[in-house]
Scaffold this motif. Structure first.
Motif, mmCIF file in Angstrom:
data_model
loop_
_atom_site.group_PDB
_atom_site.id
_atom_site.type_symbol
_atom_site.label_atom_id
_atom_site.label_comp_id
_atom_site.label_asym_id
_atom_site.label_seq_id
_atom_site.Cartn_x
_atom_site.Cartn_y
_atom_site.Cartn_z
ATOM 1 N N GLN A 149 0.810 -1.213 0.000
ATOM 2 C CA GLN A 149 0.000 0.000 0.000
ATOM 3 C C GLN A 149 0.849 1.271 0.000
ATOM 4 O O GLN A 149 0.364 2.345 -0.335
ATOM 5 N N ALA A 150 2.111 1.165 0.386
ATOM 6 C CA ALA A 150 2.958 2.347 0.534
ATOM 7 C C ALA A 150 3.295 2.962 -0.825
ATOM 8 O O ALA A 150 3.501 2.256 -1.812
ATOM 9 N N SER A 151 3.371 4.288 -0.842
ATOM 10 C CA SER A 151 3.810 5.016 -2.032
ATOM 11 C C SER A 151 4.444 6.329 -1.584
ATOM 12 O O SER A 151 4.251 6.771 -0.455
ATOM 13 N N LYS A 152 5.217 6.917 -2.482
ATOM 14 C CA LYS A 152 5.833 8.218 -2.228
ATOM 15 C C LYS A 152 6.040 8.902 -3.569
ATOM 16 O O LYS A 152 5.941 8.266 -4.619
ATOM 17 N N VAL A 153 6.315 10.181 -3.546
ATOM 18 C CA VAL A 153 6.533 10.937 -4.770
ATOM 19 C C VAL A 153 7.998 11.360 -4.825
ATOM 20 O O VAL A 153 8.533 11.898 -3.860
ATOM 21 N N ILE A 154 8.649 11.044 -5.947
ATOM 22 C CA ILE A 154 10.033 11.443 -6.185
ATOM 23 C C ILE A 154 10.138 11.916 -7.624
ATOM 24 O O ILE A 154 9.540 11.318 -8.519
ATOM 25 N N HIS A 155 10.861 13.009 -7.851
ATOM 26 C CA HIS A 155 10.977 13.614 -9.185
ATOM 27 C C HIS A 155 9.584 13.929 -9.750
ATOM 28 O O HIS A 155 9.381 13.899 -10.956
ATOM 29 N N GLY A 156 8.600 14.152 -8.871
ATOM 30 C CA GLY A 156 7.244 14.458 -9.310
ATOM 31 C C GLY A 156 6.449 13.253 -9.776
ATOM 32 O O GLY A 156 5.351 13.395 -10.298
ATOM 33 N N ILE A 157 6.978 12.050 -9.585
ATOM 34 C CA ILE A 157 6.339 10.817 -10.040
ATOM 35 C C ILE A 157 6.102 9.908 -8.830
ATOM 36 O O ILE A 157 6.940 9.805 -7.938
ATOM 37 N N THR A 158 4.967 9.214 -8.822
ATOM 38 C CA THR A 158 4.657 8.313 -7.725
ATOM 39 C C THR A 158 5.456 7.027 -7.838
ATOM 40 O O THR A 158 5.509 6.400 -8.902
ATOM 41 N N GLU A 159 6.083 6.659 -6.728
ATOM 42 C CA GLU A 159 6.758 5.378 -6.616
ATOM 43 C C GLU A 159 5.938 4.501 -5.691
ATOM 44 O O GLU A 159 5.354 4.963 -4.728
ATOM 45 N N MET A 160 5.922 3.214 -5.996
ATOM 46 C CA MET A 160 5.174 2.243 -5.195
ATOM 47 C C MET A 160 6.148 1.251 -4.580
ATOM 48 O O MET A 160 7.149 0.902 -5.216
ATOM 49 N N MET A 161 5.814 0.821 -3.371
ATOM 50 C CA MET A 161 6.637 -0.164 -2.711
ATOM 51 C C MET A 161 6.189 -1.567 -3.109
ATOM 52 O O MET A 161 4.999 -1.860 -3.138
ATOM 53 N N TYR A 162 7.177 -2.395 -3.430
ATOM 54 C CA TYR A 162 6.960 -3.815 -3.687
ATOM 55 C C TYR A 162 7.804 -4.595 -2.678
ATOM 56 O O TYR A 162 8.846 -4.103 -2.232
ATOM 57 N N SER A 163 7.359 -5.777 -2.317
ATOM 58 C CA SER A 163 8.159 -6.617 -1.414
ATOM 59 C C SER A 163 7.890 -8.084 -1.700
ATOM 60 O O SER A 163 6.952 -8.434 -2.409
ATOM 61 N N ARG A 164 8.744 -8.934 -1.121
ATOM 62 C CA ARG A 164 8.559 -10.374 -1.204
ATOM 63 C C ARG A 164 9.370 -11.004 -0.074
ATOM 64 O O ARG A 164 10.317 -10.424 0.424
ATOM 65 N N THR A 165 8.969 -12.197 0.293
ATOM 66 C CA THR A 165 9.741 -12.930 1.272
ATOM 67 C C THR A 165 10.895 -13.615 0.558
ATOM 68 O O THR A 165 10.851 -13.875 -0.641
ATOM 69 N N LEU A 166 11.931 -13.902 1.327
ATOM 70 C CA LEU A 166 13.073 -14.630 0.788
ATOM 71 C C LEU A 166 12.975 -16.036 1.281
ATOM 72 O O LEU A 166 13.287 -16.973 1.065
#
Length: 166
Positions: A149-166
């Protein structure tokens, strides 16, 4: 498919790292980042200096992949300090030259670094990806990453967080 030789980056590899990153950014983020932001982010001299500093600190682990002795792919990761805790690694970057996109070399690199993370005792890995970068998002999803669900804005563009278990 050709084989990619992967090794750890070391002091003195700043030019290789900067070249792969700036050239891959120009191809991957054209049309995603505003032109002026892309131009600033791909300034070779600044990126080279950033890698000189990073390699000197030794906090970020960086791999370089070579195809027939020519640098093709880089990836950097470290312990995640902010969003997920000490048992989580953060994939900071994985960049490859456009000339070999879609040929499996990025998959070779990500498998290698995910194995390295697991061997170092991490239970999870997270990363940030531009929401508009559908090619990268498909790549990460192919390798077991899921959007959070996490997101942030960098360089004016939205970035989304992705994850996975190892």
């Amino acid at each position: 498919m050709e084989h990619m030789e992967i090794r750890n980056a070391e002091k003195g590899d700043e030019e290789i790292l900067a070249w792969v990153q700036t050239e891959s950014w120009k191809a991957a983020f054209f049309g995603i980042l505003p032109e002026n932001e892309l131009e600033k982010a791909t300034c070779f001299v600044k990126v080279k200096e950033m890698y000189r500093k990073i390699l000197g600190e030794g906090i970020v682990k960086i791999k370089i992949g070579f195809i027939e002795e020519i640098p093709h792919c880089i990836a950097g990761w470290r312990q995640n300090y902010n969003q997920k805790g000490a048992q989580t690694a953060e994939l900071i970057c994985i960049h490859s030259m456009q000339t070999h996109w879609g040929q499996g070399f990025g998959s070779q690199m990500i498998k290698e670094i995910l194995q390295n993370m697991k061997e170092e005792g991490y239970a999870e890995v997270m990363l940030w990806v531009f929401g508009e970068n559908s090619r990268a998002r498909r790549f990460y999803e192919k390798h077991g990453f899921h959007q959070n669900q996490a997101s942030k804005v960098i360089h004016g563009i939205t970035e989304m967080m992705y994850s996975r278990t190892l």
